[in-house]
Write an enzyme that holds these catalytic residues in place. Structure first.
Site, mmCIF file in Angstrom:
data_model
loop_
_atom_site.group_PDB
_atom_site.id
_atom_site.type_symbol
_atom_site.label_atom_id
_atom_site.label_comp_id
_atom_site.label_asym_id
_atom_site.label_seq_id
_atom_site.Cartn_x
_atom_site.Cartn_y
_atom_site.Cartn_z
ATOM 1 N N ASP A 57 0.842 -1.197 0.000
ATOM 2 C CA ASP A 57 0.000 0.000 0.000
ATOM 3 C C ASP A 57 0.876 1.245 0.000
ATOM 4 O O ASP A 57 2.079 1.168 0.236
ATOM 5 C CB ASP A 57 -0.944 0.009 1.214
ATOM 6 C CG ASP A 57 -0.277 -0.511 2.468
ATOM 7 O OD1 ASP A 57 0.922 -0.228 2.664
ATOM 8 O OD2 ASP A 57 -0.935 -1.207 3.254
ATOM 9 N N ASP A 59 1.300 4.861 1.706
ATOM 10 C CA ASP A 59 0.893 5.778 2.775
ATOM 11 C C ASP A 59 1.537 7.129 2.546
ATOM 12 O O ASP A 59 2.713 7.218 2.185
ATOM 13 C CB ASP A 59 1.326 5.232 4.145
ATOM 14 C CG ASP A 59 0.619 3.931 4.468
ATOM 15 O OD1 ASP A 59 -0.500 3.733 3.971
ATOM 16 O OD2 ASP A 59 1.197 3.110 5.208
ATOM 17 N N ASP A 158 8.587 2.713 13.800
ATOM 18 C CA ASP A 158 9.178 1.591 14.534
ATOM 19 C C ASP A 158 10.638 1.298 14.160
ATOM 20 O O ASP A 158 11.513 1.261 15.020
ATOM 21 C CB ASP A 158 8.310 0.329 14.426
ATOM 22 C CG ASP A 158 7.836 0.021 13.009
ATOM 23 O OD1 ASP A 158 8.283 0.704 12.061
ATOM 24 O OD2 ASP A 158 7.039 -0.922 12.854
HETATM 25 P P1 ATP Z 1 3.434 -3.764 5.115
HETATM 26 O O1 ATP Z 1 2.265 -2.860 4.800
HETATM 27 O O2 ATP Z 1 4.178 -4.237 3.942
HETATM 28 O O3 ATP Z 1 3.046 -4.844 6.068
HETATM 29 P P2 ATP Z 1 4.467 -1.418 6.408
HETATM 30 O O4 ATP Z 1 5.840 -1.054 6.855
HETATM 31 O O5 ATP Z 1 3.820 -0.544 5.391
HETATM 32 O O6 ATP Z 1 4.514 -2.913 5.932
HETATM 33 P P3 ATP Z 1 2.187 -0.848 8.016
HETATM 34 O O7 ATP Z 1 1.613 -1.672 9.117
HETATM 35 O O8 ATP Z 1 1.402 -0.661 6.769
HETATM 36 O O9 ATP Z 1 3.600 -1.488 7.700
HETATM 37 O O10 ATP Z 1 2.552 0.566 8.655
HETATM 38 C C1 ATP Z 1 2.979 1.668 7.884
HETATM 39 C C2 ATP Z 1 4.099 2.390 8.606
HETATM 40 O O11 ATP Z 1 3.639 2.887 9.864
HETATM 41 C C3 ATP Z 1 5.318 1.530 8.940
HETATM 42 O O12 ATP Z 1 6.195 1.460 7.873
HETATM 43 C C4 ATP Z 1 5.886 2.266 10.130
HETATM 44 O O13 ATP Z 1 6.652 3.369 9.717
HETATM 45 C C5 ATP Z 1 4.658 2.777 10.836
HETATM 46 N N1 ATP Z 1 4.188 1.844 11.886
HETATM 47 C C6 ATP Z 1 3.303 0.832 11.730
HETATM 48 N N2 ATP Z 1 3.110 0.195 12.885
HETATM 49 C C7 ATP Z 1 3.882 0.804 13.795
HETATM 50 C C8 ATP Z 1 4.102 0.613 15.193
HETATM 51 N N3 ATP Z 1 3.499 -0.362 15.858
HETATM 52 N N4 ATP Z 1 4.967 1.466 15.807
HETATM 53 C C9 ATP Z 1 5.567 2.464 15.134
HETATM 54 N N5 ATP Z 1 5.403 2.681 13.833
HETATM 55 C C10 ATP Z 1 4.568 1.880 13.158
HETATM 56 MG MG MG Z 2 1.847 -0.757 4.675
#
Ligand code: ATP
Ligand code: MG
Length: 451
Positions: A57, A59, A158
């Site tokens: 996705d 963001d 994170d």
């Molecule tokens: P994917 O969507 O491929 O699983 P992602 O890194 O995009 O991986 P998401 O859960 O979509 O993960 O979250 C988007 C972003 O928000 C992350 O890349 C991170 O920067 C932040 N994030 C998500 N969860 C947390 C958390 N628990 N603590 C701190 N930051 C977070």
């Molecule tokens: Mg994501």
């Protein structure tokens, strides 16, 4: 955490091209920029594009407030609880736009209705009442509702590799936390002290494992030590959230690596204490190969583009455990189907405090296991109805796996595969095909003879 000036990587020194972004994401970035706002692509999207992977996705973060975002985009819905997020709805995709935040992201509280659902005045009152950042006495973040700067937004994330921003204004990448270097070296490292960051939100430990397994990265040493040290605290996270995380962990297509990291860190034992104790007990004599092979099968199915349902995942992962539980109930006198029901019910009860499996999934796990007994009758009564039932595919997939594992059900698998793949013409039907039921006419009741 204090950081120095960010590293700015100009367009000529990184591979991300606008062509790789979804056209909708590009549109949103430009629209924000043209309205005078900062607009960055952030998070997993930037990480994945830099690694040449397709992002799940896109963001976006901006300095526009939720109200300003809503004014710019007609397809905008504000969602979220204390922290409003904008969802921009397009034909086939939703783009998430957030206003820069500071501090750490919190976990939504279950009791409070979403802010977006409240009347405007009440929302403002609640915001005014709410402390800006609230942690409990153990340092776990309970509330966070402060808009922040781009830097604050980056450092509340994170992991360093998840905190890179792609700036639409000049196509550069902005790195406040050393994410580019860690990406190059293939390292998962928390931003700031891992003990603090995992205490704030224990789910981050699972995310470290997930990204390490998914990207083939290592977990940086202090981050790994903190994971091992704090693994038991994962049980403090909300059980429904842990269920979602467990699905993500085991459905990403790198089951064996995920499982190893979870076992080594102690996270697996904390998530599944009963199952884990059983595994340790059982593997005294000989190693458990079921789980490893089950995860391999899940990965193979994913690679083949097949969808693995949560119930199939759970049935495969815990199949041998459930089978032994069922055998125990049978020994104490329960009939076969009831023994399956009891085994699944007990298993679901064990999981409630940590990984909350929804009831409907529990019922489907039970159906998969209960069907195994039914498969032994070839075809048995009402075979067509059985084969047409929802969940039959999962049950057959389980049969394929368990019969290969125990080396005992090849004929049964072959029969049911044939049964479901061949068109069944009535005249070609042999013994092995179901009998068509004759419709019975109800006899008309004769009027009682006159007395
Ligand atoms: P994917 O969507 O491929 O699983 P992602 O890194 O995009 O991986 P998401 O859960 O979509 O993960 O979250 C988007 C972003 O928000 C992350 O890349 C991170 O920067 C932040 N994030 C998500 N969860 C947390 C958390 N628990 N603590 C701190 N930051 C977070
Ligand atoms: Mg994501």
């Amino acid at each position: 955490m204090k950081t120095a000036n960010p590293l700015i990587v100009p367009r000529s020194e990184h591979p991300i091209s606008r062509r790789w972004l979804s056209p909708n994401a590009v549109k949103v970035l430009y629209r924000l920029k043209d309205n005078g706002f900062i607009a960055y692509l952030v998070g997993g999207g930037v990480r994945d594009l830099l690694l040449g992977r397709e992002p799940k996705d896109f963001d976006i973060v901006t300095d526009a407030t939720p109200a300003q975002i809503k004014r710019i985009f007609r397809n905008c819905r504000l969602i979220g609880r204390r922290f409003r997020l904008a969802h921009l709805h397009f034909h086939d995709e939703i783009i998430e736009v957030a206003t820069f935040r500071s501090a750490v992201q919190d976990e939504p509280s279950e009791e409070e209705p979403p802010v977006a659902d409240l009347p405007e005045r009440e929302t403002d009152q609640r915001r005014a009442r709410a402390p800006k950042l609230l942690k409990n006495e153990e340092g776990m973040v309970l509330r966070d509702n402060i808009f922040g700067t781009p830097e604050e937004d980056a450092i509340r994330r994170d992991f360093t590799v998840n905190a890179l921003s792609y700036n639409i204004a000049d196509f550069s990448i902005i790195d406040y936390v050393g994410g580019m270097a860690d990406l190059e070296q293939g390292v998962m490292r928390t931003i700031g002290d891992p003990v603090v960051r995992f205490t704030e939100d224990p789910v981050r430990m699972l995310r470290a494992v997930r990204f390490a397994a998914m990207l083939g990265f290592t977990v940086e040493e202090t981050t790994w030590r903190a994971t091992c040290e704090l693994s038991a605290t994962i049980a403090k996270a909300s059980p429904p959230r842990l269920y979602e995380e467990v699905l993500k962990l085991f459905l990403l297509g790198a089951g064996e690596r995920t499982y190893q990291l979870l076992r080594q860190s102690g996270l697996f034992a904390a998530l599944f204490p009963h199952f884990s104790a059983w595994l340790d007990r059982e593997s005294d004599g000989f190693p458990h190969t079921w789980v490893g092979q089950a995860l391999d099968r899940v990965d193979t199915l994913i690679r083949e583009g097949k969808k693995v349902s949560p119930q199939l995942l759970f049935a495969l992962l815990f199949g041998q455990y459930l089978r032994e539980k069922g055998a125990g109930f049978r020994e104490s006198g329960a009939p076969p189907q009831q023994a399956v029901n009891m085994a699944v019910a007990e298993f679901m009860g064990e999981l409630v405090p940590t990984v909350f499996v929804p009831n409907r999934v529990g019922i489907q796990i039970r159906d998969i296991l209960a069907s195994q007994h039914r498969f032994q009758k070839m075809p048995g009564r009402h075979a067509e109805t059985f084969a047409e039932r929802g969940g039959f595919g999962d049950a057959l997939e389980y049969l394929r796996f368990s019969s290969a594992f125990y080396g005992d059900g090849e004929k049964c698998v072959a029969f049911w595969e044939r049964f479901t793949s061949e068109p069944r013409m009535p005249e070609e039907e042999g013994d092995a095909t179901p009998q068509r039921r004759k419709r019975r006419r109800r006899r008309k009741k004769r009027p009682a003879p006159p007395a």
